[in-house]
Design a protein around this motif. Structure first.
Motif, mmCIF file in Angstrom:
data_model
loop_
_atom_site.group_PDB
_atom_site.id
_atom_site.type_symbol
_atom_site.label_atom_id
_atom_site.label_comp_id
_atom_site.label_asym_id
_atom_site.label_seq_id
_atom_site.Cartn_x
_atom_site.Cartn_y
_atom_site.Cartn_z
ATOM 1 N N ALA A 80 -89.592 -61.651 -27.694
ATOM 2 C CA ALA A 80 -88.728 -62.820 -27.591
ATOM 3 C C ALA A 80 -89.136 -63.906 -28.228
ATOM 4 C CB ALA A 80 -88.623 -62.940 -25.987
ATOM 5 N N ARG A 84 -83.655 -65.522 -29.960
ATOM 6 C CA ARG A 84 -83.082 -64.167 -29.560
ATOM 7 C C ARG A 84 -84.268 -63.387 -28.792
ATOM 8 N NH1 ARG A 84 -87.107 -61.845 -31.450
ATOM 9 N NH2 ARG A 84 -87.302 -61.395 -33.586
ATOM 10 N N LEU A 85 -83.539 -62.356 -27.990
ATOM 11 C CA LEU A 85 -84.215 -61.325 -27.409
ATOM 12 C C LEU A 85 -83.825 -60.208 -28.032
ATOM 13 C CD1 LEU A 85 -85.932 -60.614 -24.821
ATOM 14 C CD2 LEU A 85 -83.562 -60.174 -23.738
ATOM 15 N N TRP A 98 -79.745 -65.838 -27.596
ATOM 16 C CA TRP A 98 -79.891 -66.296 -25.945
ATOM 17 C C TRP A 98 -78.361 -66.683 -25.807
ATOM 18 C CZ3 TRP A 98 -83.559 -64.247 -23.462
ATOM 19 C CH2 TRP A 98 -84.849 -64.412 -24.177
ATOM 20 N N ALA A 181 -84.555 -67.880 -21.734
ATOM 21 C CA ALA A 181 -83.127 -67.957 -21.874
ATOM 22 C C ALA A 181 -82.336 -69.454 -21.452
ATOM 23 C CB ALA A 181 -82.523 -66.876 -20.901
ATOM 24 N N GLN A 185 -80.556 -71.465 -24.474
ATOM 25 C CA GLN A 185 -79.263 -70.513 -24.389
ATOM 26 C C GLN A 185 -78.200 -71.622 -25.204
ATOM 27 O OE1 GLN A 185 -77.348 -69.688 -20.449
ATOM 28 N NE2 GLN A 185 -77.059 -67.681 -21.483
ATOM 29 N N ALA A 190 -79.814 -70.266 -31.401
ATOM 30 C CA ALA A 190 -79.762 -69.212 -30.593
ATOM 31 C C ALA A 190 -78.238 -68.613 -30.430
ATOM 32 C CB ALA A 190 -80.348 -69.643 -29.269
#
Length: 220
Positions: A80, A84-85, A98, A181, A185, A190
């Motif tokens: 992470a 992004r994840l 995100w 997040a 976000q 993201a």
């Protein structure tokens, strides 16, 4: 006479990619190493000292089992950063900017829900109900001690310590991911669509081992 100005190179405004936070399961890694050691020991022993079809069966079993053990124990990880994840599960790699993450949910397993409604389990962060119960007991004990200290008119470390909730390790990780997040976000970096890639480097060898093992067992 004037000389034309030399154009200086445009500055690089692209920000470097942020460093990943990496989350893995220590228990899964330890279990995977031990299980790999056991399978290799039994398999190599059968290869060396086996007779007839035994070495071939052992070889096929090794080709099947080693990728599967690695996939379910050593491979899972979560990466992470501010953009992004990335979730590396046993057979898939899911990359979620995100902006595409709707929620991160913790129940009997940890999951991420995308804005399109897709759901992905996070294998690298397994839920431990025992750890949750232990954390809940510690939280109750800390709250009771803080209340007692308040009655006696004391303030300080006990009361301050109760301000931060006590969580199980997996719940701490999910809390960190939720914070990332919420924070990023709406960031321009993201934005994007989720991508999912199948881990053929794991599935291929395992499938080959399964086919060879099935043929050997069928031939007798």
């Amino acid at each position: 006479m004037t000389t034309p100005d030399r154009q200086s190179p445009a500055p690089d405004t692209s920000a470097p990619e942020s460093r990943d936070r990496i989350y893995r399961s220590p228990a899964g890694i330890v279990g995977g190493v031990l299980l790999l050691g056991l399978v290799l020991w039994l398999g190599i022993d059968a290869l060396v000292s086996g007779h007839g079809r035994t070495p071939w069966l052992a070889l096929a079993a090794l080709i099947l089992l080693i990728p599967l053990i690695m996939a379910f124990t050593l491979r899972p990880a979560v990466y992470a950063n501010e953009e992004r994840l990335r979730i590396r599960n046993p057979f898939r790699v899911i990359v979620l900017p995100w902006s595409s993450v709707a929620s991160l949910r913790s129940g009997y397993s940890n999951e991420v829900i995308t804005t399109s409604g897709a759901k992905f389990q996070i294998w690298a962060v397994p839920v431990s109900l025992r750890a949750r119960k232990k954390a809940a007991r510690r939280q109750s004990r800390a709250a009771a001690e803080a209340a007692q200290a308040g009655k006696k008119g004391r303030s300080g470390s006990s009361a301050a310590a109760s301000d931060a909730p006590i969580r199980a390790q997996s719940d701490k990780i999910m809390h960190d991911l939720r914070e990332l997040a919420d924070l990023h976000q709406k960031s321009e970096r993201a934005q994007g669509e989720p991508t999912v890639r199948w881990a053929y480097e794991v599935m291929g060898p395992a499938a080959a081992g399964a086919v060879v093992l099935a043929i050997l067992l069928a031939v007798g």
